[in-house]
Design an enzyme around this catalytic site. Structure first.
Site, PDB file in Angstrom:
ATOM      1  N   ASP A  59       8.718  36.598 -42.209  1.00  0.00           N
ATOM      2  CA  ASP A  59       9.520  35.780 -41.543  1.00  0.00           C
ATOM      3  C   ASP A  59      10.335  34.916 -42.453  1.00  0.00           C
ATOM      4  OD1 ASP A  59      10.653  34.364 -39.551  1.00  0.00           O
ATOM      5  OD2 ASP A  59       9.153  32.864 -39.325  1.00  0.00           O
ATOM      6  N   ASN A  75       6.437  29.778 -33.339  1.00  0.00           N
ATOM      7  CA  ASN A  75       5.353  29.163 -34.062  1.00  0.00           C
ATOM      8  C   ASN A  75       4.770  27.886 -33.723  1.00  0.00           C
ATOM      9  OD1 ASN A  75       3.822  29.236 -36.543  1.00  0.00           O
ATOM     10  ND2 ASN A  75       5.615  28.544 -37.752  1.00  0.00           N
TER      11      ASN A  75
HETATM   12  P1  13P Z   1       9.404  27.683 -33.715  1.00  0.00           P
HETATM   13  O1  13P Z   1       8.433  27.023 -34.745  1.00  0.00           O
HETATM   14  O2  13P Z   1      10.258  26.465 -33.274  1.00  0.00           O
HETATM   15  O3  13P Z   1       8.503  28.169 -32.416  1.00  0.00           O
HETATM   16  O4  13P Z   1      10.242  28.674 -34.348  1.00  0.00           O
HETATM   17  C1  13P Z   1       9.479  29.650 -34.827  1.00  0.00           C
HETATM   18  C2  13P Z   1      10.572  30.726 -35.842  1.00  0.00           C
HETATM   19  O5  13P Z   1      11.334  30.879 -35.204  1.00  0.00           O
HETATM   20  C3  13P Z   1      10.026  31.228 -36.982  1.00  0.00           C
HETATM   21  O6  13P Z   1      11.015  32.215 -37.320  1.00  0.00           O
END
Ligand code: 13P
Length: 337
Positions: free
Chosen positions: A134, A281
């Site tokens: 990511d 996340n």
């Molecule tokens: P959040 O933490 O806002 O759910 O976003 C997760 C995300 O986009 C990881 O790349």
């Protein structure tokens, strides 16, 4: 694609579980012990079919089926186990996201790849699972290819567009040479850093078209989304921008980052406009923290062996499962494995 008929790990055929695969192969458990040929097939199933896949096919299927696959970020063993078990229970494809920070926390990308592969096999997971970097840097993306990830994101959104193009082009070739899928980003996703909340940028459709044409498999484009909790004065997703980006990018699966806290109706509308992957996340972190706090505040860690980490972390792990279940329902990927 897997050469076995009935194996759906990377071919998206209809078999869902080892037992389906075995019965398709002519083996019926009621017949008694498997013969040698069937034993070999079982071993082959576990060795070959129980493996991680890249995210290309699952996202093309999602795009065509008008649903989205969740990327849930992992932080440790409990996170990974909760997400894998829930995806399996819901018969949903899933993407495990690993940020560079989480990778470091887990002692490196090699550790992460080894843990995820072994756990996928030990738990008998048969739904398609991709292990994805990511917001990777250029170096991080290369390290994940070497470590055995099945998908990477190169986040070149902070470079000038020409440099983003050059680096993305190089990484597309590297990823595809090794069978990985690759995501790129245009327009940075905002979020909270040192207490300052940056509003997400809205990506330029022409720049999105340029990056999408480089051979990437899916595209993250900023549409006012941010990581972490949304502030009270957040204006919502920019659907006019999303529509323009979708029209400019040849139907490439689009990725929505910052999935935590986006109202359900906006999620559904985003999916209808080409979003096929949604990243979550913070919401799992909040659920985990909340359940763990309740356990401690109720004094459960002081009762008997309540301090045992397997007991202490259990409510948090269950809470992650509940959040993932809710998201899989909302994104529409249940029973799409
Ligand atoms: P959040 O933490 O806002 O759910 O976003 C997760 C995300 O986009 C990881 O790349």
């Amino acid at each position: 694609p897997c050469v076995l008929s009935g194996c759906d790990k990377s071919t998206s055929s209809t078999a869902k579980k080892p037992v389906d695969f075995l019965s398709k192969s002519g083996y019926n458990r009621l017949d008694g012990a498997p013969d040698i040929g069937t034993s070999l097939l079982i071993t082959f199933y576990v060795e070959v079919c129980s493996m991680l896949v890249n995210a290309t096919n699952m996202l093309l299927k999602a795009r065509d089926g008008h649903y989205a696959v969740g990327q849930f970020n992992i932080n440790n063993l409990e996170w990974t186990k909760s997400i894998l078990l829930t995806a399996q229970e819901m018969n949903s494809p899933v993407i495990l996201g690993v940020s560079e920070g989480a990778g470091k926390y887990m002692t490196g990308f090699k550790t992460v790849a080894a843990m995820v592969k072994a756990m996928d096999e030990s738990l008998g997971i048969t739904v398609p699972v991709a292990l994805h970097l990511d917001h990777g840097t250029y170096e991080g993306a290369k390290a994940c290819v070497a470590a055995g990830f099945t998908s990477i994101m190169f986040d070149g959104s902070h470079y000038a567009i020409d440099e983003n193009v050059a680096k993305t082009t190089e990484l597309v070739a590297l990823a595809h040479d090794h069978g990985l899928s690759i995501e790129a980003e245009v327009g940075s996703i905002g979020g909270e850093e040192d207490g300052v909340i940056g509003m997400g940028e809205v990506a330029d459709p022409a720049e999105c078209a340029k990056i999408a044409s480089l051979g990437i498999d899916f595209l993250a484009a900023g549409i006012g989304n941010i990581h972490g909790k949304y502030p009270a004065n957040w204006k919502g997703l920019d659907f006019v921008a999303l529509d323009k980006i979708h029209n400019a990018t040849d139907n490439i699966p689009l990725v929505l980052h910052g999935g935590t806290g986006i109202p359900d109706e906006m999620i559904k509308k985003a999916i209808s406009l080409g979003v096929s992957k949604i990243n979550v996340n913070t919401e799992c972190q909040l659920s985990f923290a909340d359940a763990t706090r309740k356990y401690i505040e109720a004094g459960k860690d002081l009762e008997g062996k309540g301090f045992d980490p397997r007991k202490l972390l259990a409510p948090g792990a269950e809470a992650i499962k509940a959040t993932v279940r809710e998201k899989i329902e909302l994104f529409g990927s249940a029973n799409k494995a």
